[in-house]
Design a protein around this motif. Structure first.
Motif, PDB file in Angstrom:
ATOM      1  N   ASN A  77      18.275  -6.761  16.829  1.00 40.22           N
ATOM      2  CA  ASN A  77      17.406  -5.587  16.731  1.00 40.22           C
ATOM      3  C   ASN A  77      17.583  -4.879  15.386  1.00 40.22           C
ATOM      4  O   ASN A  77      18.191  -3.819  15.305  1.00 40.22           O
ATOM      5  CB  ASN A  77      17.715  -4.633  17.889  1.00 40.22           C
ATOM      6  N   PHE A  78      17.069  -5.501  14.354  1.00 35.88           N
ATOM      7  CA  PHE A  78      17.148  -4.933  13.000  1.00 35.88           C
ATOM      8  C   PHE A  78      15.744  -4.845  12.418  1.00 35.88           C
ATOM      9  O   PHE A  78      14.860  -5.629  12.770  1.00 35.88           O
ATOM     10  CB  PHE A  78      18.032  -5.810  12.102  1.00 35.88           C
ATOM     11  N   PRO A  79      15.532  -3.888  11.508  1.00 36.18           N
ATOM     12  CA  PRO A  79      14.190  -3.767  10.905  1.00 36.18           C
ATOM     13  C   PRO A  79      13.848  -4.970  10.040  1.00 36.18           C
ATOM     14  O   PRO A  79      14.701  -5.752   9.654  1.00 36.18           O
ATOM     15  CB  PRO A  79      14.309  -2.481  10.062  1.00 36.18           C
ATOM     16  N   GLY A  80      12.553  -5.059   9.721  1.00 38.31           N
ATOM     17  CA  GLY A  80      12.067  -6.189   8.952  1.00 38.31           C
ATOM     18  C   GLY A  80      12.631  -6.291   7.546  1.00 38.31           C
ATOM     19  O   GLY A  80      12.452  -7.319   6.885  1.00 38.31           O
ATOM     20  N   ARG A  81      13.325  -5.250   7.098  1.00 40.48           N
ATOM     21  CA  ARG A  81      13.949  -5.309   5.766  1.00 40.48           C
ATOM     22  C   ARG A  81      15.040  -6.387   5.719  1.00 40.48           C
ATOM     23  O   ARG A  81      15.415  -6.853   4.640  1.00 40.48           O
ATOM     24  CB  ARG A  81      14.595  -3.962   5.415  1.00 40.48           C
ATOM     25  N   PHE A  82      15.519  -6.729   6.870  1.00 42.90           N
ATOM     26  CA  PHE A  82      16.551  -7.767   6.982  1.00 42.90           C
ATOM     27  C   PHE A  82      15.866  -9.096   7.277  1.00 42.90           C
ATOM     28  O   PHE A  82      15.139  -9.227   8.261  1.00 42.90           O
ATOM     29  CB  PHE A  82      17.534  -7.441   8.096  1.00 42.90           C
TER      30      PHE A  82
END
Lengths: 117, 113
Positions: free
Chosen positions: A59-64
């Motif tokens: 559950n990480f943002p799309g920046r990752f």
């Protein structure tokens, strides 16, 4: 047999920049997983790659984002760095799946310590 | 949602004493369960894992853990602590569906000479 290697070991970046971390798995291992470790959030799963395909994502943002090459080496990229991205980023490899299937063992690298200023 | 709870963020034991580190998980289906150790400035090292083959799992360095489904627990034990056991210990679960990995918050073990 060489272990999991991660480069660079230490990195300092400023907010807004992007960063690419590299992970070389143990020879023959096709599953590579990435984790973020911070004092506040603890250890969190980022994503797993197998045979150049992202198989699972935390559950990480799309920046990752990440990718895996045909030789199983993997890179993860963080764009538009934020102060909260300061962390130890761990990579792990196993033969077939995150954590290892059956008696397989998953091996971790020493990590890349990222400091965002 | 899946969760892993480690009771006690810090545990101190005397050298030679029993080590008991607690881990409880939430899952309706027995998942894969893991214990990892982390020494300062290093990555994680697998101590042992439960894969439903046997409820008592023996790992490296004299550690073992018992899976108790009725208690949803997977506590880590070692009969006699050694100074070299001082480290951070993490319990983790991998779900059978979705193959997600969840870690506990860790327990720092101090061994007193």
């Amino acid at each position: 047999k060489a272990g999991v290697t991660q480069t660079p070991r230490y990195l300092i970046k400023t907010r807004g920049q992007q960063v690419t971390l590299s992970c070389s798995p143990i020879s023959g291992h096709r599953s590579v997983s990435w984790y973020q470790q911070t004092p506040g959030q603890g250890l969190q799963f980022l994503f797993e790659y197998f045979s150049e395909t992202q198989r699972n994502k935390g559950n990480f943002p799309g920046r990752f984002s990440g990718r895996q090459f045909s030789n199983s080496r993997s890179e993860m990229n963080v764009s538009t760095l934020e102060l909260g991205d300061s962390a130890l980023y761990l990579c792990a490899s196993s033969l077939s799946s995150q954590g290892g299937r059956g008696k397989e063992t998953q091996y971790f690298g020493p990590g890349t310590r990222l400091l965002v200023l | 949602a899946q969760s892993v709870t480690q009771l006690g963020s810090h545990v101190s034991v005397s050298e030679g004493a029993l080590v008991l580190l607690r881990c409880n998980y939430s899952s309706s289906v027995p998942p894969y369960l893991f214990w990892y150790v982390q020494y300062p400035n290093q990555g994680l090292q697998l101590l042992l894992k439960y894969t439903s083959a046997a409820t008592l799992v023996k790992g490296i360095n004299g550690f073992e853990a018992e899976f108790k489904k009725s208690e949803t627990s997977f506590h880590l034990t070692k009969p006699s602590a050694h100074m070299s056991d001082a480290a951070e210990y993490f319990c983790a679960v991998r779900t059978n569906t979705g193959n997600q990995f969840y870690f506990g918050t860790g327990t720092s073990l101090t061994v007193i000479p």
